[in-house]
Design a protein around this motif. Structure first.
Motif, mmCIF file in Angstrom:
data_model
loop_
_atom_site.group_PDB
_atom_site.id
_atom_site.type_symbol
_atom_site.label_atom_id
_atom_site.label_comp_id
_atom_site.label_asym_id
_atom_site.label_seq_id
_atom_site.Cartn_x
_atom_site.Cartn_y
_atom_site.Cartn_z
ATOM 1 N N GLU A 53 -75.163 -17.516 26.644
ATOM 2 C CA GLU A 53 -74.521 -16.294 27.143
ATOM 3 C C GLU A 53 -73.252 -16.616 27.932
ATOM 4 O O GLU A 53 -72.233 -15.926 27.812
ATOM 5 C CB GLU A 53 -75.512 -15.516 28.011
ATOM 6 N N HIS A 54 -73.300 -17.684 28.737
ATOM 7 C CA HIS A 54 -72.117 -18.104 29.479
ATOM 8 C C HIS A 54 -70.994 -18.518 28.516
ATOM 9 O O HIS A 54 -69.820 -18.163 28.717
ATOM 10 C CB HIS A 54 -72.443 -19.268 30.411
ATOM 11 N N LEU A 55 -71.369 -19.249 27.476
ATOM 12 C CA LEU A 55 -70.368 -19.711 26.521
ATOM 13 C C LEU A 55 -69.751 -18.537 25.760
ATOM 14 O O LEU A 55 -68.525 -18.492 25.547
ATOM 15 C CB LEU A 55 -70.997 -20.706 25.538
ATOM 16 N N MET A 56 -70.589 -17.582 25.361
ATOM 17 C CA MET A 56 -70.062 -16.414 24.655
ATOM 18 C C MET A 56 -69.132 -15.598 25.540
ATOM 19 O O MET A 56 -68.110 -15.083 25.075
ATOM 20 C CB MET A 56 -71.221 -15.556 24.137
ATOM 21 N N SER A 57 -69.462 -15.496 26.816
ATOM 22 C CA SER A 57 -68.584 -14.792 27.758
ATOM 23 C C SER A 57 -67.231 -15.485 27.871
ATOM 24 O O SER A 57 -66.182 -14.827 27.895
ATOM 25 C CB SER A 57 -69.237 -14.714 29.142
ATOM 26 N N LEU A 58 -67.257 -16.808 27.912
ATOM 27 C CA LEU A 58 -66.008 -17.566 27.994
ATOM 28 C C LEU A 58 -65.184 -17.383 26.723
ATOM 29 O O LEU A 58 -63.955 -17.225 26.788
ATOM 30 C CB LEU A 58 -66.326 -19.049 28.223
ATOM 31 N N GLU A 59 -65.846 -17.394 25.586
ATOM 32 C CA GLU A 59 -65.127 -17.190 24.326
ATOM 33 C C GLU A 59 -64.479 -15.810 24.272
ATOM 34 O O GLU A 59 -63.335 -15.665 23.816
ATOM 35 C CB GLU A 59 -66.068 -17.371 23.140
ATOM 36 N N ARG A 60 -65.190 -14.804 24.739
ATOM 37 C CA ARG A 60 -64.613 -13.455 24.766
ATOM 38 C C ARG A 60 -63.394 -13.407 25.693
ATOM 39 O O ARG A 60 -62.390 -12.749 25.385
ATOM 40 C CB ARG A 60 -65.660 -12.437 25.205
ATOM 41 N N ALA A 61 -63.465 -14.124 26.785
ATOM 42 C CA ALA A 61 -62.374 -14.102 27.762
ATOM 43 C C ALA A 61 -61.107 -14.744 27.203
ATOM 44 O O ALA A 61 -59.988 -14.313 27.534
ATOM 45 C CB ALA A 61 -62.804 -14.822 29.038
ATOM 46 N N VAL A 62 -61.264 -15.756 26.347
ATOM 47 C CA VAL A 62 -60.084 -16.450 25.815
ATOM 48 C C VAL A 62 -59.771 -16.047 24.372
ATOM 49 O O VAL A 62 -58.863 -16.608 23.753
ATOM 50 C CB VAL A 62 -60.273 -17.987 25.899
ATOM 51 N N GLY A 63 -60.526 -15.080 23.847
ATOM 52 C CA GLY A 63 -60.234 -14.567 22.514
ATOM 53 C C GLY A 63 -60.658 -15.460 21.373
ATOM 54 O O GLY A 63 -60.060 -15.416 20.286
ATOM 55 N N LEU A 64 -61.710 -16.255 21.561
ATOM 56 C CA LEU A 64 -62.189 -17.142 20.501
ATOM 57 C C LEU A 64 -63.531 -16.696 19.919
ATOM 58 O O LEU A 64 -64.175 -17.466 19.197
ATOM 59 C CB LEU A 64 -62.322 -18.579 21.035
ATOM 60 N N ASP A 65 -63.959 -15.489 20.219
ATOM 61 C CA ASP A 65 -65.259 -15.009 19.736
ATOM 62 C C ASP A 65 -65.121 -14.486 18.301
ATOM 63 O O ASP A 65 -65.202 -13.291 18.035
ATOM 64 C CB ASP A 65 -65.801 -13.924 20.658
ATOM 65 N N ILE A 66 -64.973 -15.423 17.365
ATOM 66 C CA ILE A 66 -64.773 -15.059 15.954
ATOM 67 C C ILE A 66 -66.034 -15.245 15.123
ATOM 68 O O ILE A 66 -66.037 -14.950 13.928
ATOM 69 C CB ILE A 66 -63.638 -15.897 15.337
ATOM 70 N N GLU A 67 -67.104 -15.733 15.735
ATOM 71 C CA GLU A 67 -68.287 -16.111 14.961
ATOM 72 C C GLU A 67 -68.890 -14.936 14.199
ATOM 73 O O GLU A 67 -69.232 -15.061 13.012
ATOM 74 C CB GLU A 67 -69.354 -16.723 15.891
ATOM 75 N N LEU A 68 -69.027 -13.786 14.843
ATOM 76 C CA LEU A 68 -69.679 -12.646 14.198
ATOM 77 C C LEU A 68 -68.873 -12.164 13.003
ATOM 78 O O LEU A 68 -69.434 -11.941 11.920
ATOM 79 C CB LEU A 68 -69.871 -11.505 15.204
ATOM 80 N N GLY A 69 -67.562 -11.999 13.172
ATOM 81 C CA GLY A 69 -66.728 -11.541 12.068
ATOM 82 C C GLY A 69 -66.729 -12.522 10.904
ATOM 83 O O GLY A 69 -66.826 -12.120 9.735
ATOM 84 N N ALA A 70 -66.633 -13.819 11.206
ATOM 85 C CA ALA A 70 -66.634 -14.837 10.149
ATOM 86 C C ALA A 70 -67.973 -14.872 9.430
ATOM 87 O O ALA A 70 -68.037 -15.007 8.200
ATOM 88 C CB ALA A 70 -66.320 -16.209 10.758
ATOM 89 N N ASN A 71 -69.050 -14.716 10.198
ATOM 90 C CA ASN A 71 -70.386 -14.733 9.615
ATOM 91 C C ASN A 71 -70.610 -13.521 8.711
ATOM 92 O O ASN A 71 -71.155 -13.648 7.596
ATOM 93 C CB ASN A 71 -71.420 -14.771 10.737
ATOM 94 N N ARG A 72 -70.182 -12.356 9.145
ATOM 95 C CA ARG A 72 -70.331 -11.142 8.333
ATOM 96 C C ARG A 72 -69.528 -11.255 7.035
ATOM 97 O O ARG A 72 -69.968 -10.799 5.979
ATOM 98 C CB ARG A 72 -69.869 -9.929 9.136
ATOM 99 N N TRP A 73 -68.343 -11.853 7.131
ATOM 100 C CA TRP A 73 -67.529 -12.028 5.926
ATOM 101 C C TRP A 73 -68.238 -12.938 4.928
ATOM 102 O O TRP A 73 -68.314 -12.634 3.739
ATOM 103 C CB TRP A 73 -66.169 -12.622 6.293
ATOM 104 N N LEU A 74 -68.769 -14.067 5.392
ATOM 105 C CA LEU A 74 -69.441 -15.003 4.491
ATOM 106 C C LEU A 74 -70.667 -14.370 3.857
ATOM 107 O O LEU A 74 -70.956 -14.599 2.678
ATOM 108 C CB LEU A 74 -69.846 -16.270 5.240
#
Length: 263
Positions: free
Chosen positions: A54-75
């Motif tokens: 959860e801490h890591l996901m929060s950090l990713e959202r803060a720096v704009g690197l939370d691309i995992e969900l979109g990339a996963n849905r595309w695949l």
């Protein structure tokens, strides 16, 4: 001096070389078993792993690197790429094993120079698993499709079984990326002078693995960045030793060649 070198060279019979090779293979297999046994014992705290994720996901959202969900849905909507990704993810150890065999057979001296790098990478990875257990996106991120579990013909849903005895919270560092990078480094280190272009092509293997671990929901972007940091640290620690050992082996080889010429 030449006579002493010649006598040492005579002891390097085919039987002697095969014994050394057998010892190296045995040490490698024992090391692999110990790595996986310890791996399954450390960093198994579900609460800590979830909190760290959860801490890591929060950090990713803060720096704009939370691309995992979109990339996963595309695949998930690309059946052909899903099958290729699962195969790439599952069979990553085949190229690694091939590289190790390639080094152990005709290039055993190079392998002996590089084996300490493999050891340091393994130790650092286990230390990270112990200190920083991490739940992967497929467990911690709502909406992620567990592509490997849903499409793996061998393990399948068993990869989600928390009671299986496996460590499911060792997302950091990503050793799919880590061992792929180690394989690429071994090839690069060996071929960088004789075949520099082929040496650089080896890095395509871990580059592909970076994409695969993210789109399949197994790792976060920042975990991959952290994996690169861990590997860089291992190389910084071991490169001086590798350089010194490589130079010593080259001098030894030159002395053997001079001794053979003198005979």
């Amino acid at each position: 001096m030449a006579e002493q070198t010649a006598r040492r060279d005579e002891t390097r019979t085919p039987a002697h070389r095969w014994r050394r090779l057998a010892i190296e293979v045995l040490l490698l297999l024992v090391g692999a078993v110990l790595f996986f046994r310890v791996h399954h014992l450390v960093g198994t705290d579900l609460a800590r792993a979830t909190q760290n994720a959860e801490h890591l996901m929060s950090l990713e959202r803060a720096v704009g690197l939370d691309i995992e969900l979109g990339a996963n849905r595309w695949l998930a909507g690309q059946p052909v790429l899903v099958a290729a990704s699962v195969l790439y993810y599952r069979l990553y150890y085949v190229p690694l094993a091939g590289v190790l065999v390639w080094l152990l057979l005709p290039r055993a001296d190079t392998y002996r120079v590089l084996r300490v790098t493999i050891l340091v990478v393994a130790v650092l990875a286990l230390l990270c698993y112990w200190l920083l257990p991490m739940s992967p996106p497929r467990f911690a991120m709502p909406g992620i499709v567990d592509i490997v579990a849903e499409n793996d013909p061998v393990a399948g849903e068993g990869t989600r079984d928390l009671a299986s005895g496996e460590n499911h919270f060792s997302a950091f560092p990503s050793m799919h990326v880590g061992w792929s990078s180690v394989a690429a480094y071994l090839v690069w280190f060996t071929l960088r002078r004789e075949h520099p272009r082929a040496a650089w092509l080896a890095w395509l293997f871990p580059a592909g693995m970076v994409v695969v671990v993210i789109v399949t929901g197994n790792h976060y972007v920042l975990e991959v960045v952290g994996t690169a940091v861990v590997l860089t640290l291992a190389l910084v620690v071991t490169r001086p030793w590798a350089r010194t050992t490589s130079t010593a082996d080259a001098r030894d080889g030159g002395r053997r060649a001079d001794g053979a010429a003198a005979r």
